[in-house]
Design a protein around this motif. Sequence first.
Motif, PDB file in Angstrom:
ATOM      1  N   GLY A 121      27.288  33.965  51.524  1.00 52.49           N
ATOM      2  CA  GLY A 121      28.545  34.472  50.326  1.00 52.49           C
ATOM      3  C   GLY A 121      29.187  35.038  51.285  1.00 52.49           C
ATOM      4  N   VAL A 122      29.807  35.767  50.526  1.00 54.18           N
ATOM      5  CA  VAL A 122      31.039  36.387  50.735  1.00 54.18           C
ATOM      6  C   VAL A 122      31.591  35.888  52.478  1.00 54.18           C
ATOM      7  CG1 VAL A 122      30.788  38.414  51.118  1.00 54.18           C
ATOM      8  CG2 VAL A 122      33.346  37.737  50.510  1.00 54.18           C
ATOM      9  N   GLN A 123      31.123  36.369  53.004  1.00 55.53           N
ATOM     10  CA  GLN A 123      30.973  36.634  54.648  1.00 55.53           C
ATOM     11  C   GLN A 123      31.520  35.696  55.217  1.00 55.53           C
ATOM     12  OE1 GLN A 123      28.009  36.014  53.390  1.00 55.53           O
ATOM     13  NE2 GLN A 123      26.586  35.440  55.185  1.00 55.53           N
ATOM     14  N   VAL A 124      31.036  33.834  54.531  1.00 53.24           N
ATOM     15  CA  VAL A 124      30.973  32.698  55.698  1.00 53.24           C
ATOM     16  C   VAL A 124      32.357  31.741  54.367  1.00 53.24           C
ATOM     17  CG1 VAL A 124      29.331  32.429  56.784  1.00 53.24           C
ATOM     18  CG2 VAL A 124      29.490  31.632  54.123  1.00 53.24           C
ATOM     19  N   ALA A 125      32.312  32.572  52.769  1.00 49.64           N
ATOM     20  CA  ALA A 125      33.337  31.937  51.831  1.00 49.64           C
ATOM     21  C   ALA A 125      34.090  32.609  50.970  1.00 49.64           C
ATOM     22  CB  ALA A 125      32.342  30.643  51.049  1.00 49.64           C
ATOM     23  N   GLY A 137      25.377  35.584  46.878  1.00 47.61           N
ATOM     24  CA  GLY A 137      25.407  35.767  48.738  1.00 47.61           C
ATOM     25  C   GLY A 137      24.095  36.473  48.437  1.00 47.61           C
ATOM     26  N   PRO A 138      24.409  37.434  49.446  1.00 44.58           N
ATOM     27  CA  PRO A 138      23.740  38.631  49.965  1.00 44.58           C
ATOM     28  C   PRO A 138      24.573  39.625  49.907  1.00 44.58           C
ATOM     29  CG  PRO A 138      23.967  37.263  52.184  1.00 44.58           C
ATOM     30  CD  PRO A 138      24.736  36.490  50.827  1.00 44.58           C
ATOM     31  N   ALA A 139      25.782  39.701  49.796  1.00 47.01           N
ATOM     32  CA  ALA A 139      26.601  41.258  49.745  1.00 47.01           C
ATOM     33  C   ALA A 139      26.340  41.613  48.446  1.00 47.01           C
ATOM     34  CB  ALA A 139      28.247  40.540  49.399  1.00 47.01           C
ATOM     35  N   CYS A 140      26.511  42.962  48.803  1.00 50.58           N
ATOM     36  CA  CYS A 140      26.601  44.604  47.714  1.00 50.58           C
ATOM     37  C   CYS A 140      27.247  44.176  45.871  1.00 50.58           C
ATOM     38  CB  CYS A 140      25.834  45.481  48.016  1.00 50.58           C
ATOM     39  SG  CYS A 140      23.912  45.530  49.066  1.00 50.58           S
ATOM     40  N   PHE A 141      27.456  43.456  46.133  1.00 51.92           N
ATOM     41  CA  PHE A 141      28.593  43.407  45.235  1.00 51.92           C
ATOM     42  C   PHE A 141      28.256  41.800  43.822  1.00 51.92           C
ATOM     43  CE2 PHE A 141      31.051  40.811  47.481  1.00 51.92           C
ATOM     44  CZ  PHE A 141      31.621  40.218  46.832  1.00 51.92           C
ATOM     45  N   SER A 142      28.578  42.436  42.574  1.00 51.89           N
ATOM     46  CA  SER A 142      27.865  41.610  41.726  1.00 51.89           C
ATOM     47  C   SER A 142      28.755  40.033  42.094  1.00 51.89           C
ATOM     48  CB  SER A 142      28.241  41.889  40.058  1.00 51.89           C
ATOM     49  OG  SER A 142      29.411  42.100  40.060  1.00 51.89           O
ATOM     50  N   GLY A 143      30.241  39.815  42.117  1.00 49.19           N
ATOM     51  CA  GLY A 143      31.038  38.721  42.209  1.00 49.19           C
ATOM     52  C   GLY A 143      30.404  37.998  43.651  1.00 49.19           C
ATOM     53  N   ASP A 144      29.579  37.825  44.276  1.00 53.53           N
ATOM     54  CA  ASP A 144      29.601  37.532  45.547  1.00 53.53           C
ATOM     55  C   ASP A 144      28.440  36.391  45.004  1.00 53.53           C
ATOM     56  OD1 ASP A 144      29.438  36.741  47.492  1.00 53.53           O
ATOM     57  OD2 ASP A 144      27.210  38.002  48.654  1.00 53.53           O
ATOM     58  N   LEU A 145      29.674  35.256  44.454  1.00 54.91           N
ATOM     59  CA  LEU A 145      28.494  33.640  44.026  1.00 54.91           C
ATOM     60  C   LEU A 145      28.986  32.693  44.679  1.00 54.91           C
ATOM     61  CD1 LEU A 145      28.735  34.591  40.453  1.00 54.91           C
ATOM     62  CD2 LEU A 145      26.478  35.147  42.140  1.00 54.91           C
ATOM     63  N   LEU A 146      28.910  31.874  45.179  1.00 56.54           N
ATOM     64  CA  LEU A 146      29.349  30.423  45.808  1.00 56.54           C
ATOM     65  C   LEU A 146      29.587  30.006  44.496  1.00 56.54           C
ATOM     66  CD1 LEU A 146      26.877  29.569  48.827  1.00 56.54           C
ATOM     67  CD2 LEU A 146      28.774  30.183  48.781  1.00 56.54           C
ATOM     68  N   ALA A 147      28.212  29.834  43.094  1.00 56.81           N
ATOM     69  CA  ALA A 147      28.211  28.624  42.595  1.00 56.81           C
ATOM     70  C   ALA A 147      28.390  29.273  40.929  1.00 56.81           C
ATOM     71  CB  ALA A 147      28.277  27.549  42.537  1.00 56.81           C
ATOM     72  N   GLU A 148      29.079  29.855  39.689  1.00 56.21           N
ATOM     73  CA  GLU A 148      28.312  30.627  38.974  1.00 56.21           C
ATOM     74  C   GLU A 148      28.068  28.755  37.599  1.00 56.21           C
ATOM     75  OE1 GLU A 148      29.649  34.024  36.506  1.00 56.21           O
ATOM     76  OE2 GLU A 148      31.066  33.338  37.199  1.00 56.21           O
ATOM     77  N   ALA A 149      26.944  29.502  37.048  1.00 54.87           N
ATOM     78  CA  ALA A 149      26.926  28.230  35.904  1.00 54.87           C
ATOM     79  C   ALA A 149      26.585  27.123  36.491  1.00 54.87           C
ATOM     80  CB  ALA A 149      27.479  29.010  34.718  1.00 54.87           C
ATOM     81  N   ILE A 165      48.355  26.791  43.600  1.00 55.30           N
ATOM     82  CA  ILE A 165      47.857  27.723  43.854  1.00 55.30           C
ATOM     83  C   ILE A 165      48.935  28.100  45.222  1.00 55.30           C
ATOM     84  CG2 ILE A 165      46.300  29.341  45.707  1.00 55.30           C
ATOM     85  CD1 ILE A 165      45.126  26.443  46.087  1.00 55.30           C
ATOM     86  N   GLY A 166      49.323  29.438  44.695  1.00 51.94           N
ATOM     87  CA  GLY A 166      51.032  30.866  45.585  1.00 51.94           C
ATOM     88  C   GLY A 166      50.280  30.890  46.952  1.00 51.94           C
ATOM     89  N   ALA A 167      49.562  31.530  47.521  1.00 51.81           N
ATOM     90  CA  ALA A 167      48.542  31.926  48.148  1.00 51.81           C
ATOM     91  C   ALA A 167      49.298  30.815  49.525  1.00 51.81           C
ATOM     92  CB  ALA A 167      47.512  32.311  48.296  1.00 51.81           C
ATOM     93  N   THR A 168      48.918  29.343  48.848  1.00 48.43           N
ATOM     94  CA  THR A 168      49.989  28.703  49.744  1.00 48.43           C
ATOM     95  C   THR A 168      50.540  27.297  49.709  1.00 48.43           C
ATOM     96  OG1 THR A 168      48.273  26.606  48.799  1.00 48.43           O
ATOM     97  CG2 THR A 168      47.051  27.901  50.298  1.00 48.43           C
ATOM     98  N   VAL A 217      34.546  32.990  47.188  1.00 45.37           N
ATOM     99  CA  VAL A 217      34.055  34.301  45.996  1.00 45.37           C
ATOM    100  C   VAL A 217      34.743  35.478  44.976  1.00 45.37           C
ATOM    101  CG1 VAL A 217      32.550  36.457  46.688  1.00 45.37           C
ATOM    102  CG2 VAL A 217      31.967  34.607  47.960  1.00 45.37           C
ATOM    103  N   TYR A 218      36.301  35.065  46.491  1.00 42.89           N
ATOM    104  CA  TYR A 218      36.873  36.340  45.761  1.00 42.89           C
ATOM    105  C   TYR A 218      37.990  35.510  44.359  1.00 42.89           C
ATOM    106  CZ  TYR A 218      35.814  39.756  48.206  1.00 42.89           C
ATOM    107  OH  TYR A 218      35.020  41.211  48.470  1.00 42.89           O
ATOM    108  N   ALA A 219      38.232  33.894  44.658  1.00 46.20           N
ATOM    109  CA  ALA A 219      39.224  32.804  43.939  1.00 46.20           C
ATOM    110  C   ALA A 219      38.609  32.165  43.587  1.00 46.20           C
ATOM    111  CB  ALA A 219      40.718  33.184  44.446  1.00 46.20           C
ATOM    112  N   PRO A 220      37.016  32.091  42.618  1.00 46.62           N
ATOM    113  CA  PRO A 220      36.568  31.066  42.542  1.00 46.62           C
ATOM    114  C   PRO A 220      37.244  29.582  42.235  1.00 46.62           C
ATOM    115  CG  PRO A 220      35.187  33.005  41.303  1.00 46.62           C
ATOM    116  CD  PRO A 220      37.161  33.191  42.026  1.00 46.62           C
ATOM    117  N   GLU A 221      38.392  30.096  41.035  1.00 42.70           N
ATOM    118  CA  GLU A 221      39.519  28.993  40.216  1.00 42.70           C
ATOM    119  C   GLU A 221      40.285  28.000  40.751  1.00 42.70           C
ATOM    120  OE1 GLU A 221      39.432  32.167  40.138  1.00 42.70           O
ATOM    121  OE2 GLU A 221      38.175  31.959  37.976  1.00 42.70           O
TER     122      GLU A 221
END
Length: 468
Positions: free
Chosen positions: A335-339, A374-386, A181-184, A343-347
């Motif tokens: 959603g995004v407010q706590v995770a 999650g509750p935020a108003c954008f489609s990518g606000d997911l704690l987990a997908e599939a 992970i480059g950011a860390t 949400v922005y980098a699920p991989e």
Amino acid sequence: MERDIEAEAQERAARRDEAVRAAVEQGLLGPHAAVLGLLDVTGIQQSAAALRAAFDAVVPSGTPVLHAFAVKATPLVPVLRLLHEAGLGAEVASPGELALARAAGVPAERTVLDAPAKTLAELREALALGIAVNADNPQELDRLDSLVRPHSPEGVGGAPTTPLRSPLGIRINPQIGGGSIGATSTATATSKFGVGLRDEGAREWVVRAFLERPWLTRLHAHTGSQGIPMPLLARGVAETYALAEEINARAGRRQVDTLDIGGGLSVDFSSEVAAPTYEQYARVLADQVPGLFDGRYGLVTEFGRSLMARHGTVVARVEYAKSTGGRRIAVTHAGVQVATRTVYAPEAWPLRIAAYDAKGRPRTGPEVVQDVAGPACFSGDLLAEARVLPALEQGDYAAALDTGAYYFAHHYAYNSLVRPGIYGFAPDGAGGVAFAAVREPQTVAEVVAESGGAHAGALTTLRVSGSR
């Protein structure tokens, strides 16, 4: 003796399940409180004890060792107090984090300041309090010179006439590469942290900086955190140790007396089992850098995520369960407010999800593929997908596991969503679970106040020159 990490994992999961059930029964979770954070006090204490025991096993008796918790990981005063009482100090990187550590009662002599952008005022405060400081760069060292100079009649190179209360050092970047992970990853060629040791002339500059300043006594390096393999962490420590040996040889004395080796032990977010362990890491260091533990150097560590991640859980009520395009979707209040990272980098930052029914009991039944949204108003606000889980229904609860570090304590105010309440839990001694408020839930009125509610008319009172 190696701890039974499998048994610890099972016990931790059982405590979590009991806490979720008890939170529902006691009214901490429900239609009126749709999301909260839980902290396992027993688990936190066990992690702190395991860290201390791992290094005690390889460090000679009497060698000073400070385990300074990286406050950025979980900046909550009650957590810092709990860790302080468990024998840990604090590593801070801002005036706010320093204020939190002081509010928690962490003594100055057990506090380390490592911010990459310290102001002159922050440095002056740290020296006045006696807090250890690691200078990030030559310009910051110049600032320390100006603060130390009044103590020394001989200028920069003279010994202070009045002893400095603060241990002072320099942070280096060994430039040995990054992890997954480059950011860390903080030891890359162009990392913003520290003095790049492989840059032309940099190593000699660091050595000369120490030789010219007898009050510099510490050397600090931090290779990175999540995604950094243990061999790379050990290599960063080895580079730091080698430089300290070089400085001391050229000084003809033990000028560098303490090595701050940072933290960075990764967390396996795909499993309940906490591995790698502190015991494993300490053994790797003892094997790769044996001189580190011969008693000549005091040690400072700065672990954060690995101490806290396993012991936090975000629990959110399923407000709606629906199906779109053949995919089940559980719409929750987390959603995004706590995770934010997930949400922005699920991989890079996947989270395990546990399903609970409306009474807070582990959800059973056929498993299906579903999204946890999650509750935020954008489609990518997911704690987990599939994710394959027992089918979540309206009124159930979805729990994001291993969120005790860098999650619910770092609220992101998207859509002006309120910060959730955070509660610590422990056995009550009578077969139940006791809770203590760590941070009260934010109210909507507080959101308005933080958003300038007291200044609602401020902009309408301004007039552009020449307008009517």
